[in-house]
Enzyme design. Structure first.
Site, PDB file in Angstrom:
ATOM      1  N   GLU A 147       0.816  -1.384  -0.128  1.00  0.00           N
ATOM      2  CA  GLU A 147       0.175  -0.174  -0.139  1.00  0.00           C
ATOM      3  C   GLU A 147       0.878   1.237   0.164  1.00  0.00           C
ATOM      4  O   GLU A 147       2.114   1.450   0.569  1.00  0.00           O
ATOM      5  CB  GLU A 147      -0.807   0.128   1.246  1.00  0.00           C
ATOM      6  CG  GLU A 147      -1.990  -1.148   1.131  1.00  0.00           C
ATOM      7  CD  GLU A 147      -2.760  -0.971   2.633  1.00  0.00           C
ATOM      8  OE1 GLU A 147      -2.776   0.087   3.162  1.00  0.00           O
ATOM      9  OE2 GLU A 147      -3.383  -2.013   2.860  1.00  0.00           O
ATOM     10  N   CYS A 207      -2.772   1.748   8.009  1.00  0.00           N
ATOM     11  CA  CYS A 207      -1.739   0.855   7.238  1.00  0.00           C
ATOM     12  C   CYS A 207      -2.192  -0.669   7.372  1.00  0.00           C
ATOM     13  O   CYS A 207      -2.318  -1.251   8.291  1.00  0.00           O
ATOM     14  CB  CYS A 207      -0.466   0.980   7.704  1.00  0.00           C
ATOM     15  SG  CYS A 207       0.114   2.683   7.301  1.00  0.00           S
ATOM     16  N   LEU A 263       6.585   5.890  19.265  1.00  0.00           N
ATOM     17  CA  LEU A 263       6.994   5.928  20.801  1.00  0.00           C
ATOM     18  C   LEU A 263       5.506   5.095  21.539  1.00  0.00           C
ATOM     19  O   LEU A 263       5.659   4.354  22.057  1.00  0.00           O
ATOM     20  CB  LEU A 263       7.268   7.133  21.476  1.00  0.00           C
ATOM     21  CG  LEU A 263       7.886   7.256  22.895  1.00  0.00           C
ATOM     22  CD1 LEU A 263       8.814   6.276  23.126  1.00  0.00           C
ATOM     23  CD2 LEU A 263       7.917   8.436  23.392  1.00  0.00           C
ATOM     24  N   GLU A 290       8.657  -2.362   8.782  1.00  0.00           N
ATOM     25  CA  GLU A 290       9.756  -1.436   9.718  1.00  0.00           C
ATOM     26  C   GLU A 290      10.629  -1.146   8.680  1.00  0.00           C
ATOM     27  O   GLU A 290      11.506  -2.075   8.332  1.00  0.00           O
ATOM     28  CB  GLU A 290       9.895  -2.361  11.079  1.00  0.00           C
ATOM     29  CG  GLU A 290      11.278  -2.061  11.672  1.00  0.00           C
ATOM     30  CD  GLU A 290      11.221  -0.469  12.227  1.00  0.00           C
ATOM     31  OE1 GLU A 290      12.358   0.228  11.746  1.00  0.00           O
ATOM     32  OE2 GLU A 290      10.200  -0.002  12.603  1.00  0.00           O
ATOM     33  N   CYS A 329       3.271  -4.658  16.655  1.00  0.00           N
ATOM     34  CA  CYS A 329       2.775  -3.748  17.476  1.00  0.00           C
ATOM     35  C   CYS A 329       1.174  -4.094  17.505  1.00  0.00           C
ATOM     36  O   CYS A 329       0.570  -4.317  16.211  1.00  0.00           O
ATOM     37  CB  CYS A 329       2.791  -2.328  16.709  1.00  0.00           C
ATOM     38  SG  CYS A 329       4.487  -1.899  16.540  1.00  0.00           S
ATOM     39  N   SER A 344      10.329   6.374   9.261  1.00  0.00           N
ATOM     40  CA  SER A 344       9.578   6.009  10.553  1.00  0.00           C
ATOM     41  C   SER A 344      10.208   4.668  11.110  1.00  0.00           C
ATOM     42  O   SER A 344      10.462   3.753  10.332  1.00  0.00           O
ATOM     43  CB  SER A 344       8.046   5.839  10.576  1.00  0.00           C
ATOM     44  OG  SER A 344       7.573   5.431  11.714  1.00  0.00           O
TER      45      SER A 344
END
Length: 405
Positions: free
Chosen positions: A139, A380, A262, A207, A163, A238
């Site tokens: 994407e 996302c 964070l 990541e 995550c 990021s």
């Protein structure tokens, strides 16, 4: 062709002949297996080819010379691929036919296929689903601002960081994207809208620092004066906090913006939200941010997804301010984008403003991210998953395909 490839090709040909002579129902049983086998064969073949659109300028010069061409052809090729964003070697009118043939035969020429595009009726945000050569999907998002067009790209197919609030990681990591696959997300969007892209954010699926080497090549090629020549200061990368790679990136002394996801003000809370926190303590992470600023002079952006009842209290804001201390940074508050597989909710608008105001009382620079494309699949990984789910349904119930025509 190597012995392994030749043997595989012969076996494929034999299986193809057998299947051609069998009843349709048997072929249907083998269809999925056959597709996977062909994809595996294609990967084996492509491993021996040069990924020409992933070659930085100097490497492309070397490839051109090694293939018997004049050195100046590298400049022409690079401009066609990375300035004019050609989608086929045949479109390169100044390149001789012999070189085009060599590219087709000896190289992979990455061009992403647009599988879907959602356009927001509210602000013109466009969310793209691109298909890679091996059939996997990634994407990208186009966001229009007064200062120019910004594109958010993916760096991996899937993600292994886990995550708990992110849709991208639900199916794990499939593979890294090549520099060419990352670049072509920018190129295809620019061609689609007929406008220049001025800002690039590596904040989509994956990541970015888990694909470190390809990320560096991507950045250098995107900012190359022979290509799109986008300023490093217009690129944001990021990360969820891979400390060794953050320190390694700092030593590159790039002028990009590093955005750290964070999302919590204490080690305990961050571990619950982000498994990566079990590997890198939150204070170790902040030290890496200080090191990044010392090495580059570029202030850190802290991304903080606000989740109702999880990390949005006055206590959280106070702890966050104390954690960051006097670090030169910008805090970007992001009301969480809910996904159906998780139960996280956005705080009320008043709670978001209260959180921001309290941080500002501690002399922190804070913004609330403007929500773009609220009427389309925002988080996302959501568009990719919904597309995959629909594909599964169409395989199981082919009549749905007819009803959609």
């Amino acid at each position: 062709m190597g012995m392994a490839q030749a043997t595989f090709s012969c076996r494929c040909a034999a299986i193809h002949l057998v299947l051609a002579c069998t009843d349709d129902w048997i072929f249907d049983d083998f269809h999925e297996w056959w597709r996977v086998a062909l994809e595996a064969h294609e990967r084996v073949v492509n491993m021996s080819k040069t990924d020409i659109k992933s070659l930085p300028y100097n490497d492309l010069e070397q490839w051109v010379v090694e293939n018997g061409e004049k050195k100046y052809r590298a400049a022409q090729l690079y401009q066609w691929m990375h300035q004019k964003m050609a989608d086929d070697p045949d479109a390169m009118s100044s390149i001789p036919g012999s070189l085009k043939t060599k590219i087709r035969e000896d190289c992979t020429f990455t061009v992403l296929r647009q599988a879907a595009c959602q356009v927001s009726s509210q602000d013109g945000t466009r969310k793209y689903l691109f298909q890679l050569a091996d059939g996997h999907m990634v994407e990208s998002v186009l966001m229009r601002y007064k200062h120019g067009n910004s594109v958010c790209i993916s760096s991996q197919v899937g993600c292994r960081m886990g995550c708990s609030f992110c849709a991208s990681t639900l199916d794990g990591l499939v593979r890294n994207l090549t520099p060419a696959e990352m670049l072509d997300q920018v190129y295809r969007i620019s061609v689609d809208i007929g406008e220049r892209v001025s800002n690039v954010v590596v904040m989509g699926t994956g990541e970015s620092l888990d694909n470190y080497e390809n990320l560096l090549i991507f950045i250098h090629m995107l900012t190359d004066e022979n290509g799109l020549n986008i300023s490093q200061r217009n690129i944001t990368v990021s990360t969820c906090g891979l400390v060794p790679k953050m320190r390694e990136l700092a030593k590159e002394k790039l002028q990009i913006t590093l955005a750290l996801s964070l999302h919590a003000s204490t080690q305990e809370k961050r571990e619950r939200l982000m498994p990566v926190a079990r590997a890198y303590d939150i204070h170790e992470l902040i030290d890496a941010c200080r090191f990044y600023f010392e090495e580059t002079g570029r202030r850190i952006t802290f991304e903080y997804s606000l989740m109702a009842g999880i990390n949005d209290t006055d206590e959280d804001a106070t702890e966050l301010a104390a954690l960051i201390g006097n670090l030169n940074c910008h805090i970007n508050l992001i009301p969480v984008n809910p996904i159906k597989e998780r139960n996280y909710r956005q705080p009320e608008r008043r709670a978001v403003l209260d959180f921001k105001n309290l941080l500002e009382k501690y002399q922190k620079t804070v913004t609330i991210r403007k929500e773009m494309g609220r009427d389309i699949d925002g988080a996302c990984g959501q568009l990719r998953r919904s597309y995959a789910e629909e594909d599964v349904l169409l395989r199981a119930f082919p009549e749905r395909r007819d009803s959609q025509r």
